[in-house]
Design a protein around this motif. Structure first.
Motif, PDB file in Angstrom:
ATOM      1  N   GLN A  44       1.230  -1.398  -0.182  1.00  0.00           N
ATOM      2  CA  GLN A  44      -0.005   0.090  -0.115  1.00  0.00           C
ATOM      3  C   GLN A  44       0.647   1.173   0.125  1.00  0.00           C
ATOM      4  OE1 GLN A  44      -3.471   0.109  -0.392  1.00  0.00           O
ATOM      5  NE2 GLN A  44      -3.318   2.395  -0.814  1.00  0.00           N
ATOM      6  N   MET A  45       1.405   0.850   0.629  1.00  0.00           N
ATOM      7  CA  MET A  45       2.633   2.041   0.589  1.00  0.00           C
ATOM      8  C   MET A  45       3.601   2.627  -1.038  1.00  0.00           C
ATOM      9  SD  MET A  45       7.051   2.773   3.010  1.00  0.00           S
ATOM     10  CE  MET A  45       7.557   2.116   1.338  1.00  0.00           C
ATOM     11  N   ALA A  46       3.855   1.928  -1.238  1.00  0.00           N
ATOM     12  CA  ALA A  46       4.664   1.678  -2.698  1.00  0.00           C
ATOM     13  C   ALA A  46       3.360   2.011  -3.666  1.00  0.00           C
ATOM     14  CB  ALA A  46       5.296   0.134  -3.247  1.00  0.00           C
ATOM     15  N   LYS A  47       2.546   2.126  -3.412  1.00  0.00           N
ATOM     16  CA  LYS A  47       0.721   1.995  -4.241  1.00  0.00           C
ATOM     17  C   LYS A  47       0.366   3.833  -3.958  1.00  0.00           C
ATOM     18  CE  LYS A  47      -1.985  -1.897  -5.545  1.00  0.00           C
ATOM     19  NZ  LYS A  47      -2.685  -2.878  -4.922  1.00  0.00           N
ATOM     20  N   ASP A  48       0.364   4.347  -3.105  1.00  0.00           N
ATOM     21  CA  ASP A  48       0.779   5.449  -2.253  1.00  0.00           C
ATOM     22  C   ASP A  48       1.895   6.452  -2.552  1.00  0.00           C
ATOM     23  OD1 ASP A  48      -1.941   4.351  -0.825  1.00  0.00           O
ATOM     24  OD2 ASP A  48      -1.121   4.202   1.002  1.00  0.00           O
ATOM     25  N   ASP A  49       2.725   6.013  -2.838  1.00  0.00           N
ATOM     26  CA  ASP A  49       3.621   7.052  -3.317  1.00  0.00           C
ATOM     27  C   ASP A  49       3.697   8.059  -4.547  1.00  0.00           C
ATOM     28  OD1 ASP A  49       4.434   7.140  -1.264  1.00  0.00           O
ATOM     29  OD2 ASP A  49       6.144   5.702  -1.523  1.00  0.00           O
ATOM     30  N   VAL A  50       3.764   5.509  -5.486  1.00  0.00           N
ATOM     31  CA  VAL A  50       2.968   5.933  -6.697  1.00  0.00           C
ATOM     32  C   VAL A  50       2.254   7.068  -7.164  1.00  0.00           C
ATOM     33  CG1 VAL A  50       2.907   4.771  -8.948  1.00  0.00           C
ATOM     34  CG2 VAL A  50       4.109   3.901  -7.781  1.00  0.00           C
ATOM     35  N   ALA A  51       0.946   6.716  -6.497  1.00  0.00           N
ATOM     36  CA  ALA A  51      -0.615   8.009  -7.248  1.00  0.00           C
ATOM     37  C   ALA A  51      -0.390   9.154  -6.706  1.00  0.00           C
ATOM     38  CB  ALA A  51      -1.670   7.007  -6.109  1.00  0.00           C
ATOM     39  N   ALA A  52       0.466   9.521  -6.057  1.00  0.00           N
ATOM     40  CA  ALA A  52       0.330  10.791  -5.176  1.00  0.00           C
ATOM     41  C   ALA A  52       2.202  11.068  -6.336  1.00  0.00           C
ATOM     42  CB  ALA A  52       1.671  10.945  -3.710  1.00  0.00           C
ATOM     43  N   ALA A  53       2.765  10.797  -6.872  1.00  0.00           N
ATOM     44  CA  ALA A  53       3.768  11.305  -7.271  1.00  0.00           C
ATOM     45  C   ALA A  53       2.977  11.345  -9.031  1.00  0.00           C
ATOM     46  CB  ALA A  53       5.069  10.029  -8.322  1.00  0.00           C
ATOM     47  N   GLN A  54       1.922  10.573  -9.447  1.00  0.00           N
ATOM     48  CA  GLN A  54       1.638  10.901 -11.386  1.00  0.00           C
ATOM     49  C   GLN A  54       0.171  12.411 -10.245  1.00  0.00           C
ATOM     50  OE1 GLN A  54      -0.483   6.620 -10.561  1.00  0.00           O
ATOM     51  NE2 GLN A  54       0.193   6.726 -12.733  1.00  0.00           N
ATOM     52  N   ALA A  55      -0.157  12.197  -9.164  1.00  0.00           N
ATOM     53  CA  ALA A  55      -1.069  13.545  -9.484  1.00  0.00           C
ATOM     54  C   ALA A  55      -0.677  14.245  -9.050  1.00  0.00           C
ATOM     55  CB  ALA A  55      -1.841  12.985  -7.299  1.00  0.00           C
ATOM     56  N   LYS A  56       0.930  14.487  -8.870  1.00  0.00           N
ATOM     57  CA  LYS A  56       1.609  16.001  -9.052  1.00  0.00           C
ATOM     58  C   LYS A  56       2.345  16.307 -10.018  1.00  0.00           C
ATOM     59  CE  LYS A  56       3.124  15.672  -3.816  1.00  0.00           C
ATOM     60  NZ  LYS A  56       3.901  15.167  -3.130  1.00  0.00           N
ATOM     61  N   GLY A  57       2.018  14.729 -10.978  1.00  0.00           N
ATOM     62  CA  GLY A  57       3.076  15.459 -12.825  1.00  0.00           C
ATOM     63  C   GLY A  57       3.917  14.802 -12.561  1.00  0.00           C
ATOM     64  N   THR A  58       4.525  14.300 -11.399  1.00  0.00           N
ATOM     65  CA  THR A  58       6.366  14.170 -11.497  1.00  0.00           C
ATOM     66  C   THR A  58       6.477  12.407 -11.906  1.00  0.00           C
ATOM     67  OG1 THR A  58       5.639  13.780  -9.068  1.00  0.00           O
ATOM     68  CG2 THR A  58       6.252  15.568  -9.531  1.00  0.00           C
ATOM     69  N   ALA A  59       7.324  12.315 -11.522  1.00  0.00           N
ATOM     70  CA  ALA A  59       8.026  11.037 -11.915  1.00  0.00           C
ATOM     71  C   ALA A  59       7.887   9.786 -10.693  1.00  0.00           C
ATOM     72  CB  ALA A  59       8.978   9.937 -12.275  1.00  0.00           C
ATOM     73  N   PRO A  60       6.764   8.546 -10.544  1.00  0.00           N
ATOM     74  CA  PRO A  60       6.360   7.957  -9.129  1.00  0.00           C
ATOM     75  C   PRO A  60       9.173   7.232  -9.121  1.00  0.00           C
ATOM     76  CG  PRO A  60       5.407   7.398 -11.324  1.00  0.00           C
ATOM     77  CD  PRO A  60       5.963   8.539 -11.942  1.00  0.00           C
ATOM     78  N   SER A  61       9.228   6.912  -7.999  1.00  0.00           N
ATOM     79  CA  SER A  61      10.402   6.554  -7.840  1.00  0.00           C
ATOM     80  C   SER A  61      10.144   5.216  -8.441  1.00  0.00           C
ATOM     81  CB  SER A  61      10.655   6.367  -5.995  1.00  0.00           C
ATOM     82  OG  SER A  61      10.047   5.445  -5.730  1.00  0.00           O
ATOM     83  N   GLU A  62      11.245   5.231  -8.598  1.00  0.00           N
ATOM     84  CA  GLU A  62      11.766   3.610  -9.220  1.00  0.00           C
ATOM     85  C   GLU A  62      11.583   2.257  -8.032  1.00  0.00           C
ATOM     86  OE1 GLU A  62      15.092   1.145 -11.579  1.00  0.00           O
ATOM     87  OE2 GLU A  62      15.245   3.033 -11.144  1.00  0.00           O
ATOM     88  N   THR A  63      12.198   2.751  -7.308  1.00  0.00           N
ATOM     89  CA  THR A  63      11.801   1.959  -5.904  1.00  0.00           C
ATOM     90  C   THR A  63      10.277   1.259  -5.284  1.00  0.00           C
ATOM     91  OG1 THR A  63      14.319   2.559  -4.462  1.00  0.00           O
ATOM     92  CG2 THR A  63      12.197   1.899  -3.295  1.00  0.00           C
ATOM     93  N   ALA A  64       9.376   2.562  -5.771  1.00  0.00           N
ATOM     94  CA  ALA A  64       8.092   2.655  -5.815  1.00  0.00           C
ATOM     95  C   ALA A  64       7.520   1.448  -6.072  1.00  0.00           C
ATOM     96  CB  ALA A  64       7.364   3.954  -5.598  1.00  0.00           C
ATOM     97  N   LEU A  65       8.115   1.975  -7.675  1.00  0.00           N
ATOM     98  CA  LEU A  65       6.952   1.335  -8.619  1.00  0.00           C
ATOM     99  C   LEU A  65       7.947  -0.254  -8.160  1.00  0.00           C
ATOM    100  CD1 LEU A  65       7.621   3.633 -11.799  1.00  0.00           C
ATOM    101  CD2 LEU A  65       5.844   3.294 -10.711  1.00  0.00           C
ATOM    102  N   ARG A  66       9.213  -0.777  -8.571  1.00  0.00           N
ATOM    103  CA  ARG A  66       9.457  -2.074  -8.784  1.00  0.00           C
ATOM    104  C   ARG A  66       8.863  -2.698  -7.021  1.00  0.00           C
ATOM    105  NH1 ARG A  66      14.152  -3.531 -11.022  1.00  0.00           N
ATOM    106  NH2 ARG A  66      14.934  -1.956 -12.523  1.00  0.00           N
ATOM    107  N   ASN A  67       8.571  -2.381  -6.166  1.00  0.00           N
ATOM    108  CA  ASN A  67       7.708  -2.886  -4.798  1.00  0.00           C
ATOM    109  C   ASN A  67       7.023  -2.957  -4.962  1.00  0.00           C
ATOM    110  OD1 ASN A  67      10.532  -3.068  -2.990  1.00  0.00           O
ATOM    111  ND2 ASN A  67       9.415  -0.029  -1.936  1.00  0.00           N
TER     112      ASN A  67
END
Length: 448
Positions: free
Chosen positions: A201-224
């Motif tokens: 859930q942490m990784a999903k939240d990080d990806v969603a938050a980055a997408q909402a900001k228009g930034t690249a999600p962290s590679e770590t979060a995506l891989r997790n």
């Protein structure tokens, strides 16, 4: 092979501390100040025991001499122990019961944490951190630092529940660690505490938050998160995260494509378009990749493309002459005749009465010879013809447009693809996005 993409177990030998915390004011001196904030007072009982501790800490700092070598730390511990009556740790424990006010706890916690660092006593250092947090005297910056340090120290003590608790508090408070360890250690703490759902859930939240900001999600979060969906054999979410991973981190295309390739188990005709993407993105990393592409493309049907792949494998040392020499020779022998037939193929496909199969075949052969503009012409004609395989043609039309630099048009056609070809279309669409908008902002270093 299937798990090569997985995030490696973090080498979490995190350093205890980068340095001594700032020394607190001598409690006795602080008590003499004319004005103090409400509740910001030292108790008389604490002042009596704190003064010797403060002097011992000053002796320890002097012994350090601005260094943090093992020898300097040992000398500092000895200096503190001596000044504190022989046993610094015991002196601190004796002071704990009389540290009753917020300022008492803040002062004692700071000194205790410092001595824990000097003496390499993680448990004592953590006890100091707890007192600092309990004091309620930390400002926002110090609160983030202390939560982070508490989480790291708890992890080192194998107290994974508290490691997750304090690291999450630091993360939620917006703390960014310069080493980029926070998310890695937090996710691992969740897993070691038998809570993989929280890590996911942490990784999903990080990806969603980055997408909402228009930034690249962290590679770590995506891989997790990709790790979790892949392990669960979930094709749809794995495709989504694999596409994002490739889009924002092009060096990961091989991983992204391999995940979808393994989970989808496509027939050769459909898998061919996935292998084409792997080739275009530079993701061909192993001998088996080349053999799979060659098998999918079928040198008898598309000899030019087969020759291209075999020659690339030889040039990169992935294939040997002994392995594919005969096949390469046979395919090269077919190329001249195949190319000679291209004008007739084009002429037949352009006829008003051309069948759907003829037009699609023309698009296929020109795509195989790296002539995407001509391929696009025939796929565009075929897309509205009766009996057409709309998903196949929409996908290859988008591929042709991508290879021609028409990225927006390509994405429109990829979005039309449904069924078993959809995962391949999503990856090609992500590739088109990466080519059309490669300058997406990068997420903060804390999530690396």
């Amino acid at each position: 092979m299937a798990r090569k993409f997985l995030v490696s177990r973090v080498a979490l030998a995190v350093a205890l501390s980068s340095g001594m915390a700032a020394m607190v004011a001598t409690p006795a001196m602080a008590a003499k100040k004319e004005k103090q904030a409400a509740g910001g007072k030292f108790s008389p009982e604490f002042v009596k025991v704190a003064q010797p501790l403060q002097k011992a800490m000053e002796a320890a700092v002097a012994a350090l001499g601005g260094q943090q070598t093992p020898e300097a730390m040992a000398a500092a511990k000895q200096a503190f122990d001596t000044a504190a009556g022989g046993d610094g740790k015991a002196a601190f424990q004796a002071a704990v019961p009389v540290a009753t006010t917020p300022d008492d706890k803040n002062a004692l916690g700071s000194m205790m944490r410092n001595f824990g660092i000097i003496s390499k006593d993680l448990a004592l250092k953590q006890q100091g951190n707890m007192m600092l947090l309990e004091s309620g005297k930390l400002d926002a910056a110090a609160l983030g630092t202390t939560n982070y340090d508490s989480g790291i120290t708890a992890y080192q003590l194998k107290d994974y529940a508290n490691a997750a608790k304090y690291l999450k508090a630091a993360k939620d408070g917006g703390y960014s660690d310069t080493s980029g360890q926070l998310d890695l250690v937090l996710a691992d703490s969740y897993k070691r505490n038998n809570n993989p759902e929280a890590a996911l859930q942490m990784a999903k939240d990080d990806v969603a938050a980055a997408q909402a900001k228009g930034t690249a999600p962290s590679e770590t979060a995506l891989r997790n998160v990709l790790q979790q969906t892949y392990t669960a054999k979930q094709l749809a979410p794995s495709t989504e995260y694999a596409a994002l991973l490739g889009q924002y981190y092009p060096s990961s295309w091989g991983t992204s494509i391999s995940v979808v390739r393994q989970l989808s188990s496509l027939p050769r005709d459909q898998n061919l378009d996935l292998m084409r993407l792997m080739f275009v993105t530079g993701g061909m990393a192993e001998k088996r990749d080349y053999f799979e592409y060659i098998e999918n493309v079928d040198p008898r049907a598309f000899p030019g493309e087969a020759v291209k792949v075999m020659q690339d494998g030889l040039a990169k040392g992935k294939l040997t002459q002994a392995e594919i020499g005969a096949d390469l020779s046979n395919s090269q022998g077919r190329v001249a005749g195949d190319k000679a037939s291209l004008p007739a193929t084009e002429r037949d496909a352009n006829k008003a009465g051309a069948t759907t199969a003829t037009v699609v075949a023309a698009g296929d052969v020109f795509l195989s010879y790296d002539q995407p503009a001509k391929a696009e012409t025939f796929y565009t004609k075929a897309i509205s013809m009766p009996g057409v395989d709309a998903n196949k043609v929409a996908l290859r039309l988008g591929m042709s447009q991508t290879l021609s630099g028409k990225y927006a048009d390509a994405q429109t056609n990829f979005a039309k693809v449904t069924g078993t070809r959809q995962p391949v279309a999503k990856l090609w669409s992500a590739y088109a996005k990466s080519k059309s908008a490669p300058a997406a902002a990068t997420a903060p270093a804390a999530t690396n």
